[in-house]
Design an enzyme around this catalytic site. Structure first.
Site, PDB file in Angstrom:
ATOM      1  N   ASN A  96      -7.814 -30.619 -39.641  1.00 46.26           N
ATOM      2  CA  ASN A  96      -8.969 -31.181 -39.859  1.00 46.26           C
ATOM      3  C   ASN A  96     -11.148 -31.305 -39.335  1.00 46.26           C
ATOM      4  OD1 ASN A  96      -7.472 -33.207 -40.874  1.00 46.26           O
ATOM      5  ND2 ASN A  96      -7.473 -34.397 -39.526  1.00 46.26           N
ATOM      6  N   ILE A 119     -13.083 -41.763 -39.611  1.00 49.01           N
ATOM      7  CA  ILE A 119     -11.757 -42.629 -39.052  1.00 49.01           C
ATOM      8  C   ILE A 119     -10.907 -40.790 -38.955  1.00 49.01           C
ATOM      9  CG2 ILE A 119     -10.392 -43.370 -39.438  1.00 49.01           C
ATOM     10  CD1 ILE A 119     -11.491 -45.166 -41.410  1.00 49.01           C
ATOM     11  N   ARG A 152      -5.827 -54.145 -31.807  1.00 47.69           N
ATOM     12  CA  ARG A 152      -4.457 -53.905 -31.470  1.00 47.69           C
ATOM     13  C   ARG A 152      -4.024 -54.542 -30.273  1.00 47.69           C
ATOM     14  NH1 ARG A 152      -3.513 -47.777 -33.366  1.00 47.69           N
ATOM     15  NH2 ARG A 152      -2.846 -48.421 -35.778  1.00 47.69           N
ATOM     16  N   HIS A 176      -9.902 -41.461 -28.045  1.00 49.85           N
ATOM     17  CA  HIS A 176      -8.559 -42.512 -28.697  1.00 49.85           C
ATOM     18  C   HIS A 176      -7.738 -41.612 -29.326  1.00 49.85           C
ATOM     19  CE1 HIS A 176      -7.391 -44.768 -32.087  1.00 49.85           C
ATOM     20  NE2 HIS A 176      -7.204 -43.742 -32.929  1.00 49.85           N
TER      21      HIS A 176
HETATM   22  C1  LMR Z   1      -4.129 -44.952 -35.321  1.00 51.71           C
HETATM   23  O1  LMR Z   1      -4.278 -44.923 -34.239  1.00 51.71           O
HETATM   24  O2  LMR Z   1      -3.542 -45.626 -36.120  1.00 51.71           O
HETATM   25  C2  LMR Z   1      -4.794 -43.530 -36.053  1.00 51.71           C
HETATM   26  O3  LMR Z   1      -5.476 -42.812 -34.678  1.00 51.71           O
HETATM   27  C3  LMR Z   1      -3.648 -42.975 -37.188  1.00 51.71           C
HETATM   28  C4  LMR Z   1      -2.896 -42.213 -35.964  1.00 51.71           C
HETATM   29  O4  LMR Z   1      -2.456 -41.321 -35.885  1.00 51.71           O
HETATM   30  O5  LMR Z   1      -2.325 -42.702 -35.304  1.00 51.71           O
END
Ligand code: LMR
EC number: 1.1.1.37
Length: 320
Positions: A96, A119, A152, A176
């Site tokens: 990526n 993203i 979430r 993340h």
């Molecule tokens: C997510 O959190 O849904 C995205 O970052 C995609 C993934 O690979 O988890």
């Protein structure tokens, strides 16, 4: 007033969902860019044909030519490869990174005034590289992660407490990745902090800990279920919330991967923190007070992001 232009780089599942949401919310005309011949054109035509039913008249274009994103107000980048079951987001780093280089240059040459939302995973380091490749100001280049991770956490809390998600506020900071930091102390139901709800017997500490871990594993849980790719509805909705705040100067406070310039004692690195998004992009980085546990969790997450930055600098020394 001239219509706004939203460019979506990547016409996959998230790109298509983004286009649909942007049209439904009448954010502006939409250009979907993808290197796959016919894919963005097909999606654009399909979406245009749902306009008469839904009542939106956003112009939808599909393209393989970066020139068509010219003067876009917002660019949302989903280009790249999603992970498959058994992979971590970090496994996507090398492949990526190459994509971020060409996307960054395409944005630099055609939409240098855009607000750019990335993203693509692994998120924090990809948005950092994208900002460097594009040369756009750091306050105009952000990563979408915290809104998704917080959504979430909110969903799981609402389910546990059997209350409306509308009354749940939650937030997740840090990178993340597996080290993200869901902050129960700053999460509330109708203003009541979640730890107080544990004291009030609404749930147990064990159940709350399990929810925190499920939030950290939220992306992987969906990858495991879908088997062919990763989540797309919630990531798209989250990025649209950020675009909406920028285009309408809403000044929403949203957790995003933003470049730190001294805040939290860190510089020249992207990581998830709360920011105010308004007409100038990132208007302010909000520095929240950490307790010792939050501080250690955040530091751990930052070092995971730094580790990936070091790996990227080895692959592409121009980023060093
Ligand atoms: C997510 O959190 O849904 C995205 O970052 C995609 C993934 O690979 O988890």
């Amino acid at each position: 007033m001239a219509r706004k232009k939203i460019a979506l780089i990547g016409g996959g599942q998230i790109g298509g969902t983004l286009a649909h949401l942007a049209a439904l919310k009448e954010l502006g005309d939409v250009v979907i860019f993808d290197i796959a011949e016919g894919l963005p054109q097909g999606k654009a035509l399909d979406l245009a044909q749902s306009g008469p039913v839904e009542g939106y008249d956003a112009k939808m274009t599909g393209t393989q030519d970066y020139a068509d994103i010219k003067d876009a107000d917002v660019v949302i980048v989903t280009a790249g490869v999603p992970r498959k079951p058994g992979m971590s987001r970090d496994d996507l780093l090398e492949i990526n990174l190459k994509v971020m280089k060409s996307v960054g240059e395409g944005i630099r040459d055609n939409a240098p005034n855009a607000f750019v939302i990335c993203i693509t995973n692994p998120l924090d380091v990809m948005v950092w590289a994208l900002q460097k490749f594009s040369g756009l100001p750091a306050n105009k280049v952000v990563g979408m992660a915290g809104v998704l991770d917080s959504a979430r956490f909110q969903h799981f809390l609402a389910e546990e407490f059997n209350v409306s998600v509308e009354d749940v506020n939650a937030f997740v900071l840090g990178g993340h990745g597996d080290t993200m930091v869901p902050l129960a102390r700053y999460s509330t139901v109708a203003g009541i902090p979640v730890p107080d709800l544990v004291d009030m017997g609404w749930t147990t500490q064990e159940k709350l800990d399990a929810i925190i871990q499920r939030t950290r594993d939220g992306g992987a849980e969906i990858v495991g279920l879908l088997k062919t790719g990763s989540a797309y509805y919630a990531p798209a909705t989250s990025a649209i919330a950020m675009a909406d705040s920028y285009l309408k100067d809403k000044r929403r406070v949203l957790p995003c991967a933003a470049q730190l310039n001294g805040e939290y004692g860190l510089s020249n690195l992207y990581v998830g923190v709360p920011v105010i998004i308004g007409e100038n992009g990132v208007e302010k980085i909000v520095e929240i007070k950490f307790d010792e546990q939050d501080k250690a969790g955040f530091a751990n997450s930052v070092s995971a992001v730094e580790g990936l930055m070091d790996a990227v600098k080895k692959i592409d020394p121009s980023l060093a």
